[in-house]
Design an enzyme around this catalytic site. Structure first.
Site, PDB file in Angstrom:
ATOM      1  N   ARG A 132       0.865  -1.173   0.000  1.00  8.29           N
ATOM      2  CA  ARG A 132       0.000   0.000   0.000  1.00  8.29           C
ATOM      3  C   ARG A 132       0.901   1.222   0.000  1.00  8.29           C
ATOM      4  NH1 ARG A 132      -2.177  -3.575   3.828  1.00  8.29           N
ATOM      5  NH2 ARG A 132      -4.279  -4.333   3.314  1.00  8.29           N
ATOM      6  N   ARG A 165      -0.362  -0.924  -7.446  1.00  6.47           N
ATOM      7  CA  ARG A 165      -0.591  -2.070  -6.548  1.00  6.47           C
ATOM      8  C   ARG A 165      -1.554  -3.061  -7.204  1.00  6.47           C
ATOM      9  NH1 ARG A 165      -1.329  -3.973  -1.006  1.00  6.47           N
ATOM     10  NH2 ARG A 165      -3.531  -4.223  -0.475  1.00  6.47           N
ATOM     11  N   HIS A 189      -2.079   3.350  -6.074  1.00  9.47           N
ATOM     12  CA  HIS A 189      -3.015   2.238  -5.871  1.00  9.47           C
ATOM     13  C   HIS A 189      -3.197   1.439  -7.148  1.00  9.47           C
ATOM     14  CE1 HIS A 189      -5.475   0.372  -2.891  1.00  9.47           C
ATOM     15  NE2 HIS A 189      -6.569   0.418  -3.628  1.00  9.47           N
ATOM     16  N   HIS A 236      -4.119  -8.723   2.497  1.00 16.76           N
ATOM     17  CA  HIS A 236      -5.579  -8.768   2.626  1.00 16.76           C
ATOM     18  C   HIS A 236      -5.969  -9.723   3.754  1.00 16.76           C
ATOM     19  CE1 HIS A 236      -6.341  -7.483  -1.829  1.00 16.76           C
ATOM     20  NE2 HIS A 236      -6.138  -6.462  -1.032  1.00 16.76           N
ATOM     21  N   TYR A 275      -9.545  -9.626  -8.316  1.00 13.77           N
ATOM     22  CA  TYR A 275      -8.562  -9.472  -9.387  1.00 13.77           C
ATOM     23  C   TYR A 275      -8.708 -10.522 -10.482  1.00 13.77           C
ATOM     24  CZ  TYR A 275      -6.231  -6.109  -6.399  1.00 13.77           C
ATOM     25  OH  TYR A 275      -5.949  -5.022  -5.626  1.00 13.77           O
ATOM     26  N   LYS A 294      -2.152  -2.738   7.844  1.00 12.16           N
ATOM     27  CA  LYS A 294      -3.342  -2.284   8.565  1.00 12.16           C
ATOM     28  C   LYS A 294      -3.488  -3.028   9.880  1.00 12.16           C
ATOM     29  CE  LYS A 294      -6.309  -0.748   4.759  1.00 12.16           C
ATOM     30  NZ  LYS A 294      -7.609  -0.953   4.080  1.00 12.16           N
TER      31      LYS A 294
END
Length: 309
Positions: free
Chosen positions: A153, A256, A253, A279, A288, A177
């Site tokens: 990220r 990515r 982004h 994730h 994706y 995160k």
């Protein structure tokens, strides 16, 4: 806005930052959305401790009248819902009025991406930049090689500390995160770009004696001490113009997304890509698969272990 409302909001934001590890820019977005919500309630003669489902419906209608998109309203409502869950836990209320208001479900947008050829065009331009802007070209090459080669990220990338480079320099320790740590590998090209960058990193250290080296991989004069997300995004768009790519088509982004889709298109496993991207849920990664060829998509759907369960 009452002082009580302000106290509750600050307590909620502190919890999100300290206990859940929410990034500073996300906290800022929460603060803005929730301050707007509390201002609306104040105008209606209410506050967060007294609001009911009727007022929440009025808030929803008001947001639509002010021209907010469905995605924006859904984001704001998510923050409001989390605030009221927090109030219930802290016993500032004995109910959660957001349970009575249902937001329409939004279809998940397909991620934007760019082609392999376009990515190569970006790197070709950087090679040419080495002749007249060597330092800037080396820095941007390193940033782009790590971003495209490891799928970080943008907030993770620009805030990498020097200590993220593990002893053999072929791996990076990334704090994602929720303060979740993951290890990502570096490609040979990314490793070469990193070594070139480290040899000139001192050129970007603050020259002011009042500012010290804070130990970030990509230092800058910003108040954070590292290259900002916004500046890196500008650098990418400037590079895109030189590569004859519409600047609106690219962002950190998007790169990515290109990392994930290009890996899958070349046969990488979905679980491996999930781990690289950080994730928490594989369903986030599965989006994706829309970029895959029909043959490879069929292979993934038939052979992925989750689809056999």
């Amino acid at each position: 806005m009452t002082m009580n409302d302000g106290h509750i909001l600050e307590q909620f934001l502190e919890m999100m930052m300290v206990e859940r590890g929410v990034a500073a820019y996300t906290i800022d977005a929460y603060r803005k959305d929730l301050s707007d919500y509390q201002q609306f309630l104040h105008e209606q003669g209410s506050n967060v401790t007294d609001v009911d489902a009727r007022l929440l419906m009025l808030w929803h209608e008001d947001a639509k009248l002010r021209g907010h998109q469905s995605s924006s309203i859904a984001r704001k409502f998510s923050a409001i819902r989390q605030l009221h869950k927090f109030m219930l836990i802290e016993q500032w209320r004995d109910d959660n009025p957001t349970k009575l208001l249902k937001m329409p479900k939004l279809g998940r947008k397909l991620p934007k991406t760019i082609s392999d050829k376009e990515m190569q065009n970006l790197f070709d331009v950087l090679d040419n930049m080495q002749k007249h802007q060597p330092h800037d070209a080396i820095r941007l090459t390193c940033l782009l090689e790590i971003l495209y080669g490891s799928g970080l990220r943008v907030s993770e990338l620009v805030s990498l500390p020097l200590s993220a480079i593990l002893s053999d320099a072929k791996l990076l320790r990334v704090m994602g995160k929720g303060n979740k740590e993951r290890i990502v590998p570096l490609s040979d090209l990314a490793l070469q770009a990193l070594q070139a960058w480290l040899s000139i990193r001192g050129h970007y250290l603050p020259k002011n004696n009042d500012q010290e080296d804070k130990g970030f991989l990509f230092p800058s004069k910003s108040k954070q001490g590292h290259l900002t997300r916004q500046r890196f995004g500008q650098m990418l768009k400037e590079l895109a113009v030189l590569a004859n790519i519409p600047p609106t088509k690219i962002s950190p982004h998007v790169v990515r997304h290109a990392f994930a889709s290009h890996l899958l298109n070349n046969g990488a496993g979905l679980l491996s890509v999930q781990k690289m991207l950080g994730h928490a849920d594989i369903t986030t990664t599965q989006i994706y698969t829309h970029i895959l060829s029909d043959e490879l998509k069929k292979f993934v759907l038939q052979n992925h272990p989750l689809n056999k369960m």
